[in-house]
Each structure stands twice: as C-alpha cells, then as structure tokens.
Design a protein around this motif. Sequence first.
Motif: not given
Length: 153
Positions: A1-11, A43-47, A50-53, A69-71
Amino acid sequence: MPPRVWLATPDEAERVAGLLADFRTWYGKDWPSDNAFLAAVERLVEQPAATEFLLGAPHDDAPPAAVAQLRYRFSVWTASDDCWLEDLFVAEAARGSGLGRAMVEAAVERARTRGCRRIELDVDDANTPARALYESLGFAEKNGGNALMQRRL
C-alpha cells in the motif's frame, strides 16, 4: 500500500504536536515542552491562511508517523505567496517506506494549489538523506551552498 498524506484538521492538533515533540526529541532537545507544542499547534491550526500541517502514514491502516508544517507569506519578489516547509519529520519506524517523499510531494502540491510560486526549506548540512530527497524532488541550494533550498513552482 502507498503512503497516505492528508491535511491535518484542528481536532488532530494533539497528533501533530506529538509528532513535533518526537522531532524535538530526535534532535536531542527537551524544549519546547509537550504542552508548549500543543498550545502552539492549536493556535496555528486555527490560522489556515498562514499555516497548515500535513500528517502522513505509511499506509491506510497505520496511525500518523509523519508531520510537516507549511507556512505561507506574500513575497514582493514573486507577487504571490511563498511556502516555507518549516518542519518535516518521519518517525524512525516509518523511514524507508516512501513516506518522506510522499510528504514532500504533498507539500509541493499544497503550495501549488494555493498559488505559491516557490517553496523553500532549510536542511541540516549533515542530514545527507534529507538533502538527497529534496534534490531528487527538484530543490536546489541557493545563496552559495548554505542549507537553504528552494524550488520554483
């Protein structure tokens, strides 16, 4: 199976913070504290402007074993946002699974989707595997050989 990558959510802030704390420990450090990481991630995940994980797992049935972490910031030089790949960590048990490559590819795609015209990062000169990975994905050193690398998008 290939790796799985996703955009993290606040939860998923606790998972993100936990992997960042693992990164800190891998570097042989004991600060920032786990609580400080969690507070910063919350704090950052709510912005998201400016920032994504990103979170990643070696396959669909595995828990997260990687974080990035992407800024984002506007650049007068490109007249668009730039993306800074600030942190990338893959847990030791998941290394060699292709997850690191999948994480960088996902970071590049996120930057492209957001209209960024370049993505930059820094890498420890001694981290030969990471440098080789970034170079294989089109990143090149800038400013005469320091650890700053970038890729035009």
